[in-house]
Design a protein around this motif. Structure first.
Motif, PDB file in Angstrom:
ATOM      1  N   ALA A   1      19.181  56.702  37.931  1.00 33.52           N
ATOM      2  CA  ALA A   1      19.793  55.785  38.773  1.00 33.52           C
ATOM      3  C   ALA A   1      19.902  55.196  39.476  1.00 33.52           C
ATOM      4  CB  ALA A   1      18.181  56.808  39.513  1.00 33.52           C
ATOM      5  N   GLY A   2      18.993  54.043  39.455  1.00 32.99           N
ATOM      6  CA  GLY A   2      19.367  52.450  39.188  1.00 32.99           C
ATOM      7  C   GLY A   2      20.790  51.819  38.513  1.00 32.99           C
ATOM      8  N   ASP A   3      21.366  52.715  38.122  1.00 37.71           N
ATOM      9  CA  ASP A   3      22.896  52.195  37.626  1.00 37.71           C
ATOM     10  C   ASP A   3      23.515  53.069  38.501  1.00 37.71           C
ATOM     11  OD1 ASP A   3      22.169  51.125  35.331  1.00 37.71           O
ATOM     12  OD2 ASP A   3      22.568  52.631  34.014  1.00 37.71           O
ATOM     13  N   GLN A   4      23.304  54.607  39.044  1.00 35.08           N
ATOM     14  CA  GLN A   4      23.549  55.063  40.458  1.00 35.08           C
ATOM     15  C   GLN A   4      23.990  53.588  41.582  1.00 35.08           C
ATOM     16  OE1 GLN A   4      25.566  57.335  39.928  1.00 35.08           O
ATOM     17  NE2 GLN A   4      26.766  57.704  42.068  1.00 35.08           N
ATOM     18  N   VAL A   5      22.445  53.371  41.780  1.00 41.48           N
ATOM     19  CA  VAL A   5      22.608  53.073  43.078  1.00 41.48           C
ATOM     20  C   VAL A   5      23.299  51.254  42.845  1.00 41.48           C
ATOM     21  CG1 VAL A   5      21.489  51.255  44.333  1.00 41.48           C
ATOM     22  CG2 VAL A   5      20.483  53.435  43.390  1.00 41.48           C
ATOM     23  N   ARG A   6      22.856  51.042  41.225  1.00 41.07           N
ATOM     24  CA  ARG A   6      24.353  49.210  41.614  1.00 41.07           C
ATOM     25  C   ARG A   6      25.501  50.069  42.410  1.00 41.07           C
ATOM     26  NH1 ARG A   6      20.285  48.646  38.221  1.00 41.07           N
ATOM     27  NH2 ARG A   6      20.432  49.153  36.289  1.00 41.07           N
ATOM     28  N   ALA A   7      26.374  50.717  40.783  1.00 37.99           N
ATOM     29  CA  ALA A   7      27.344  51.338  40.797  1.00 37.99           C
ATOM     30  C   ALA A   7      28.212  51.833  42.583  1.00 37.99           C
ATOM     31  CB  ALA A   7      27.855  52.852  40.300  1.00 37.99           C
ATOM     32  N   LEU A   8      27.060  52.291  43.812  1.00 37.59           N
ATOM     33  CA  LEU A   8      27.562  52.835  44.647  1.00 37.59           C
ATOM     34  C   LEU A   8      27.609  51.731  45.761  1.00 37.59           C
ATOM     35  CD1 LEU A   8      25.571  56.136  45.135  1.00 37.59           C
ATOM     36  CD2 LEU A   8      28.292  55.737  45.364  1.00 37.59           C
ATOM     37  N   GLU A   9      26.578  50.289  45.319  1.00 32.68           N
ATOM     38  CA  GLU A   9      26.160  49.430  46.126  1.00 32.68           C
ATOM     39  C   GLU A   9      27.663  49.094  45.695  1.00 32.68           C
ATOM     40  OE1 GLU A   9      23.529  47.214  44.761  1.00 32.68           O
ATOM     41  OE2 GLU A   9      21.722  47.949  46.330  1.00 32.68           O
ATOM     42  N   ALA A  10      28.724  48.170  44.854  1.00 29.68           N
ATOM     43  CA  ALA A  10      29.363  47.580  44.497  1.00 29.68           C
ATOM     44  C   ALA A  10      30.725  48.305  45.053  1.00 29.68           C
ATOM     45  CB  ALA A  10      29.922  48.021  42.765  1.00 29.68           C
ATOM     46  N   TRP A  11      30.666  50.281  45.204  1.00 30.95           N
ATOM     47  CA  TRP A  11      31.977  50.584  45.782  1.00 30.95           C
ATOM     48  C   TRP A  11      31.104  50.795  46.827  1.00 30.95           C
ATOM     49  CZ3 TRP A  11      31.086  56.350  47.843  1.00 30.95           C
ATOM     50  CH2 TRP A  11      32.525  56.557  47.617  1.00 30.95           C
ATOM     51  N   LEU A  12      30.271  50.522  47.999  1.00 29.18           N
ATOM     52  CA  LEU A  12      30.638  49.632  49.365  1.00 29.18           C
ATOM     53  C   LEU A  12      31.285  48.307  49.910  1.00 29.18           C
ATOM     54  CD1 LEU A  12      29.441  50.652  52.205  1.00 29.18           C
ATOM     55  CD2 LEU A  12      26.940  49.475  51.566  1.00 29.18           C
TER      56      LEU A  12
ATOM     57  N   ASP B   1      31.216  54.788  55.783  1.00 32.67           N
ATOM     58  CA  ASP B   1      30.449  55.551  56.216  1.00 32.67           C
ATOM     59  C   ASP B   1      30.091  55.985  55.286  1.00 32.67           C
ATOM     60  OD1 ASP B   1      30.590  54.726  58.231  1.00 32.67           O
ATOM     61  OD2 ASP B   1      31.907  56.210  59.248  1.00 32.67           O
ATOM     62  N   ARG B   2      31.056  56.759  54.437  1.00 32.91           N
ATOM     63  CA  ARG B   2      30.782  57.850  52.862  1.00 32.91           C
ATOM     64  C   ARG B   2      29.835  57.582  52.044  1.00 32.91           C
ATOM     65  NH1 ARG B   2      34.709  59.463  48.663  1.00 32.91           N
ATOM     66  NH2 ARG B   2      33.399  60.961  47.580  1.00 32.91           N
ATOM     67  N   ALA B   3      30.299  55.601  51.716  1.00 35.24           N
ATOM     68  CA  ALA B   3      29.715  54.795  50.354  1.00 35.24           C
ATOM     69  C   ALA B   3      28.727  54.808  51.183  1.00 35.24           C
ATOM     70  CB  ALA B   3      30.594  53.648  50.651  1.00 35.24           C
ATOM     71  N   MET B   4      28.095  54.876  52.769  1.00 35.13           N
ATOM     72  CA  MET B   4      26.764  54.112  52.706  1.00 35.13           C
ATOM     73  C   MET B   4      25.692  55.994  52.988  1.00 35.13           C
ATOM     74  SD  MET B   4      25.962  51.211  54.680  1.00 35.13           S
ATOM     75  CE  MET B   4      24.861  51.083  55.584  1.00 35.13           C
ATOM     76  N   ARG B   5      26.141  57.105  52.917  1.00 35.08           N
ATOM     77  CA  ARG B   5      25.197  57.616  53.145  1.00 35.08           C
ATOM     78  C   ARG B   5      25.422  57.938  51.715  1.00 35.08           C
ATOM     79  NH1 ARG B   5      29.047  59.801  56.846  1.00 35.08           N
ATOM     80  NH2 ARG B   5      30.540  60.655  55.310  1.00 35.08           N
ATOM     81  N   ARG B   6      26.311  57.741  50.946  1.00 31.85           N
ATOM     82  CA  ARG B   6      25.863  57.712  48.943  1.00 31.85           C
ATOM     83  C   ARG B   6      25.314  57.011  48.737  1.00 31.85           C
ATOM     84  NH1 ARG B   6      30.651  59.523  45.459  1.00 31.85           N
ATOM     85  NH2 ARG B   6      29.149  59.714  44.442  1.00 31.85           N
ATOM     86  N   LEU B   7      25.283  56.172  49.184  1.00 26.22           N
ATOM     87  CA  LEU B   7      24.143  55.059  48.848  1.00 26.22           C
ATOM     88  C   LEU B   7      22.184  55.440  49.468  1.00 26.22           C
ATOM     89  CD1 LEU B   7      23.150  52.402  47.373  1.00 26.22           C
ATOM     90  CD2 LEU B   7      24.394  50.907  49.129  1.00 26.22           C
ATOM     91  N   GLU B   8      22.280  55.573  50.586  1.00 24.15           N
ATOM     92  CA  GLU B   8      21.511  56.560  51.042  1.00 24.15           C
ATOM     93  C   GLU B   8      20.382  57.068  50.262  1.00 24.15           C
ATOM     94  OE1 GLU B   8      21.862  56.876  54.889  1.00 24.15           O
ATOM     95  OE2 GLU B   8      22.225  54.617  55.231  1.00 24.15           O
ATOM     96  N   ALA B   9      21.417  58.116  49.831  1.00 28.00           N
ATOM     97  CA  ALA B   9      21.257  58.807  49.141  1.00 28.00           C
ATOM     98  C   ALA B   9      20.193  59.101  47.615  1.00 28.00           C
ATOM     99  CB  ALA B   9      22.064  60.266  49.261  1.00 28.00           C
ATOM    100  N   ALA B  10      21.214  57.985  47.187  1.00 25.06           N
ATOM    101  CA  ALA B  10      21.173  57.241  45.663  1.00 25.06           C
ATOM    102  C   ALA B  10      19.634  56.727  46.285  1.00 25.06           C
ATOM    103  CB  ALA B  10      21.927  56.683  45.226  1.00 25.06           C
ATOM    104  N   LEU B  11      19.583  56.261  46.694  1.00 22.92           N
ATOM    105  CA  LEU B  11      18.202  54.528  47.299  1.00 22.92           C
ATOM    106  C   LEU B  11      16.528  56.016  46.915  1.00 22.92           C
ATOM    107  CD1 LEU B  11      19.536  51.785  49.316  1.00 22.92           C
ATOM    108  CD2 LEU B  11      18.504  51.957  46.832  1.00 22.92           C
TER     109      LEU B  11
END
Length: 95
Positions: A49-60, A10-20
């Protein structure tokens, strides 16, 4: 362990959504900056920002994987759980 994985997912999803959302916002700012003196800075921020999204996708994906063991699980814990590693330890280095 299951509850922790669900909480972490859930935390990973919230952070990814915010990054998107942030990536979209920076994309709009970049589009507005094209041809101006601020274009390069806007481009750099958009790339970050794109790097952050990719990192958060990998984390998820990692959290969703069945092998997730929590944020504090280090490589030694995973190594110790490996059946092959345990067999090597029992046999010794020569075996």
């Amino acid at each position: 362990m299951r509850a922790m994985s669900s909480k972490e997912r859930d935390r990973a999803m919230r952070r990814l959504e915010a990054a998107l959302v942030e990536q979209d916002r920076l994309g709009e700012r970049f589009d507005a900056a094209v041809g101006t003196s601020t274009e390069f800075g806007a481009y750099v921020r958009l790339r970050a920002a794109g790097d952050q999204v990719r990192a958060l996708e990998a984390w998820l994906h990692w959290v969703e994987d069945g092998g997730y063991r929590g944020l504090n699980a280090g490589p030694f814990e995973l190594l110790a759980e490996s059946p092959r590693t345990l067999a090597c330890i029992r046999r010794g280095p020569e075996g």
